[in-house]
Design a protein around this motif. Structure first.
Motif, mmCIF file in Angstrom:
data_model
loop_
_atom_site.group_PDB
_atom_site.id
_atom_site.type_symbol
_atom_site.label_atom_id
_atom_site.label_comp_id
_atom_site.label_asym_id
_atom_site.label_seq_id
_atom_site.Cartn_x
_atom_site.Cartn_y
_atom_site.Cartn_z
ATOM 1 N N ASP A 62 34.731 115.403 34.890
ATOM 2 C CA ASP A 62 33.822 114.257 34.833
ATOM 3 C C ASP A 62 34.238 113.129 35.770
ATOM 4 O O ASP A 62 33.514 112.150 35.925
ATOM 5 N N ILE A 63 35.405 113.249 36.369
ATOM 6 C CA ILE A 63 35.866 112.194 37.270
ATOM 7 C C ILE A 63 36.076 112.764 38.660
ATOM 8 O O ILE A 63 36.462 113.921 38.821
ATOM 9 N N ARG A 64 35.825 111.966 39.627
ATOM 10 C CA ARG A 64 35.995 112.395 41.007
ATOM 11 C C ARG A 64 37.454 112.230 41.411
ATOM 12 O O ARG A 64 38.089 111.236 41.120
ATOM 13 N N THR A 65 37.971 113.268 42.119
ATOM 14 C CA THR A 65 39.377 113.241 42.507
ATOM 15 C C THR A 65 39.569 113.027 43.997
ATOM 16 O O THR A 65 40.651 113.181 44.517
ATOM 17 N N GLY A 66 38.548 112.678 44.702
ATOM 18 C CA GLY A 66 38.684 112.450 46.138
ATOM 19 C C GLY A 66 37.333 112.276 46.778
ATOM 20 O O GLY A 66 36.308 112.267 46.116
ATOM 21 N N GLY A 67 37.318 112.129 48.089
ATOM 22 C CA GLY A 67 36.064 111.969 48.804
ATOM 23 C C GLY A 67 35.241 113.240 48.755
ATOM 24 O O GLY A 67 35.767 114.342 48.662
ATOM 25 N N THR A 68 33.925 113.110 48.814
ATOM 26 C CA THR A 68 33.026 114.254 48.767
ATOM 27 C C THR A 68 32.494 114.521 50.162
ATOM 28 O O THR A 68 31.967 113.633 50.811
ATOM 29 N N SER A 69 32.624 115.780 50.605
ATOM 30 C CA SER A 69 32.163 116.136 51.943
ATOM 31 C C SER A 69 31.267 117.358 51.874
ATOM 32 O O SER A 69 31.336 118.153 50.927
ATOM 33 N N ASP A 70 30.398 117.518 52.876
ATOM 34 C CA ASP A 70 29.532 118.682 52.969
ATOM 35 C C ASP A 70 30.351 119.859 53.502
ATOM 36 O O ASP A 70 31.021 119.737 54.527
ATOM 37 N N VAL A 71 30.288 120.992 52.809
ATOM 38 C CA VAL A 71 31.054 122.166 53.228
ATOM 39 C C VAL A 71 30.177 123.407 53.152
ATOM 40 O O VAL A 71 29.110 123.405 52.529
ATOM 41 N N GLN A 72 30.648 124.472 53.786
ATOM 42 C CA GLN A 72 30.083 125.797 53.590
ATOM 43 C C GLN A 72 31.053 126.618 52.760
ATOM 44 O O GLN A 72 32.213 126.240 52.575
ATOM 45 N N VAL A 73 30.588 127.768 52.278
ATOM 46 C CA VAL A 73 31.414 128.576 51.389
ATOM 47 C C VAL A 73 32.762 128.910 52.020
ATOM 48 O O VAL A 73 33.805 128.823 51.367
ATOM 49 N N GLU A 74 32.770 129.290 53.294
ATOM 50 C CA GLU A 74 34.021 129.686 53.933
ATOM 51 C C GLU A 74 35.016 128.536 54.055
ATOM 52 O O GLU A 74 36.209 128.764 54.267
ATOM 53 N N ASP A 75 34.545 127.288 53.920
ATOM 54 C CA ASP A 75 35.428 126.123 54.025
ATOM 55 C C ASP A 75 36.190 125.848 52.737
ATOM 56 O O ASP A 75 37.135 125.049 52.733
ATOM 57 N N ILE A 76 35.774 126.465 51.640
ATOM 58 C CA ILE A 76 36.375 126.161 50.339
ATOM 59 C C ILE A 76 37.663 126.960 50.192
ATOM 60 O O ILE A 76 37.656 128.164 49.932
ATOM 61 N N GLU A 77 38.786 126.295 50.363
ATOM 62 C CA GLU A 77 40.087 126.936 50.256
ATOM 63 C C GLU A 77 41.132 125.996 49.666
ATOM 64 O O GLU A 77 42.320 126.162 49.874
ATOM 65 N N THR A 78 40.655 124.987 48.907
ATOM 66 C CA THR A 78 41.549 124.049 48.231
ATOM 67 C C THR A 78 41.051 123.850 46.801
ATOM 68 O O THR A 78 39.849 123.727 46.567
ATOM 69 N N ASP A 79 41.983 123.837 45.862
ATOM 70 C CA ASP A 79 41.655 123.664 44.450
ATOM 71 C C ASP A 79 41.400 122.195 44.127
ATOM 72 O O ASP A 79 42.000 121.299 44.726
ATOM 73 N N GLU A 80 40.488 121.939 43.194
ATOM 74 C CA GLU A 80 40.212 120.614 42.646
ATOM 75 C C GLU A 80 39.775 119.613 43.715
ATOM 76 O O GLU A 80 40.238 118.482 43.752
ATOM 77 N N GLN A 81 38.875 120.044 44.588
ATOM 78 C CA GLN A 81 38.280 119.154 45.576
ATOM 79 C C GLN A 81 36.798 118.961 45.258
ATOM 80 O O GLN A 81 36.124 119.884 44.818
ATOM 81 N N TRP A 82 36.296 117.760 45.504
ATOM 82 C CA TRP A 82 34.890 117.457 45.271
ATOM 83 C C TRP A 82 34.121 117.652 46.580
ATOM 84 O O TRP A 82 34.498 117.083 47.608
ATOM 85 N N VAL A 83 33.070 118.467 46.524
ATOM 86 C CA VAL A 83 32.341 118.819 47.738
ATOM 87 C C VAL A 83 30.843 118.852 47.452
ATOM 88 O O VAL A 83 30.398 118.875 46.298
ATOM 89 N N ASN A 84 30.066 118.853 48.545
ATOM 90 C CA ASN A 84 28.625 119.086 48.490
ATOM 91 C C ASN A 84 28.353 120.442 49.117
ATOM 92 O O ASN A 84 28.914 120.767 50.174
ATOM 93 N N LEU A 85 27.495 121.236 48.490
ATOM 94 C CA LEU A 85 27.257 122.598 48.947
ATOM 95 C C LEU A 85 25.763 122.898 48.909
ATOM 96 O O LEU A 85 25.098 122.642 47.906
#
Length: 309
Positions: A62-85
């Motif tokens: 329920d809480i954000r742990t960092g900045g939110t960025s636009d990513v693609q599936v192949e970019d997701i390689e870090t745990d507990e990051q907030w992203v837009n997909l």
């Protein structure tokens, strides 16, 4: 600005809309753990965050742990990051828990990834074959497989478009030249929806836990030109080594040492040639199918050669 103060300000920002707490309050808690009790900063930060989550009646998602960025599936390689997909719903599965509203597979041009939508999130139902922009989802990792979680802060927008979903599967042929630390008989956190490997009996999020036993191998395969990091889950590890979970537990009990399991796995597998196929997640190939080809070779010499590349 001191390291403690900087972390305190970041934690304060997460809870400023939920609790009447000051930066000084947060800094005091962090300072006590780090400087008085010598707790590492990352663990201290998790402990303080957990305290405020309990006080606010919130979940970690329920809480954000960092900045939110636009990513693609192949970019997701870090745990507990907030992203837009932005992704297409490829498949929906039957949830195994009442806490899960929907679970399934999302995909974009670069590959596919599992998603979980919590039942309490109060989000609209996702439909198969439709494309959505999902703002504020949090990443998760289990055995090298990354997934995303939709929570009450996620924004769901259906798009009038289509996506040709890519295939992120790969196949590797080569000699298994190394089995890395963290392999063999391990314990995972038993908390619901947490699968982190325990380190010295501690989960990085939930603290000390009894843990549940599991098998895995984090291996290195040399194809002659490149080296590939491969993760074998319990089923793949049993098929590769012939050692089943109950047998591994008995081996560790007899020796009063869990490392004997990984040692036995090394004896059975190192230096042999395998064909491994499965999806790629970050730097890992996840072994869905494994076939022994031939062997053995001099695994130590091959490892020395691979490390010199």
């Amino acid at each position: 600005m001191t390291d403690v103060r900087q972390h305190a300000e970041e934690i304060h920002e997460q809870f400023s809309d939920h609790l009447d707490v000051t930066v000084d309050d947060v800094a005091s808690r962090l300072d006590s753990l780090v400087n008085e009790y010598k707790v590492p900063m990352e663990e201290a930060r998790r402990s303080v965050t957990s305290h405020y989550l309990d006080e606010a009646g919130l979940e970690r998602d329920d809480i954000r742990t960092g900045g939110t960025s636009d990513v693609q599936v192949e970019d997701i390689e870090t745990d507990e990051q907030w992203v837009n997909l932005t992704a297409k719903v490829v498949d929906l599965w039957e949830p195994r828990s009442d806490s899960v509203g929907q679970v399934g597979l999302l995909g974009d041009e670069t590959g596919t990834i599992k998603f979980t939508k919590w039942a309490k999130s109060d989000l609209p139902e996702l439909e198969e074959d439709k494309v959505y922009r999902l703002g504020n989802v949090v990443t998760d990792e289990y055995q090298g497989r990354y997934s995303v979680k939709l929570n009450r802060t996620t924004n769901v927008e259906e798009l009038d478009t289509d996506i040709e979903v890519g295939d992120n599967a790969t196949e590797v042929e080569g000699a298994l030249i190394d089995i890395q630390s963290g392999s063999g008989l391990i314990k995972r956190c038993p908390k619901e929806d947490c699968t982190r490997v325990l380190q010295n009996g501690r989960c990085s999020e939930h603290g000390e836990q009894e843990g549940e036993f599991d098998l895995r191998i984090k291996g290195v395969v040399d194809d002659g030109n490149d080296v590939h990091e491969v993760i074998f889950n319990e089923e793949a590890t049993e098929n590769l080594t012939g050692i089943e979970l109950e047998e591994a537990k008995q081996m560790a009990m007899d020796a009063l040492d869990t490392t004997v399991v990984a040692d036995e796995m090394r004896e059975k597998t190192l230096g042999y040639y395998y064909r491994v196929s499965g999806p790629t997640m970050g730097r890992y190939v996840l072994a869905n199918d494994v076939e022994q080809l031939s062997g053995p070779v001099d695994a130590e010499a091959a490892l020395i050669k691979a490390r010199s590349m």
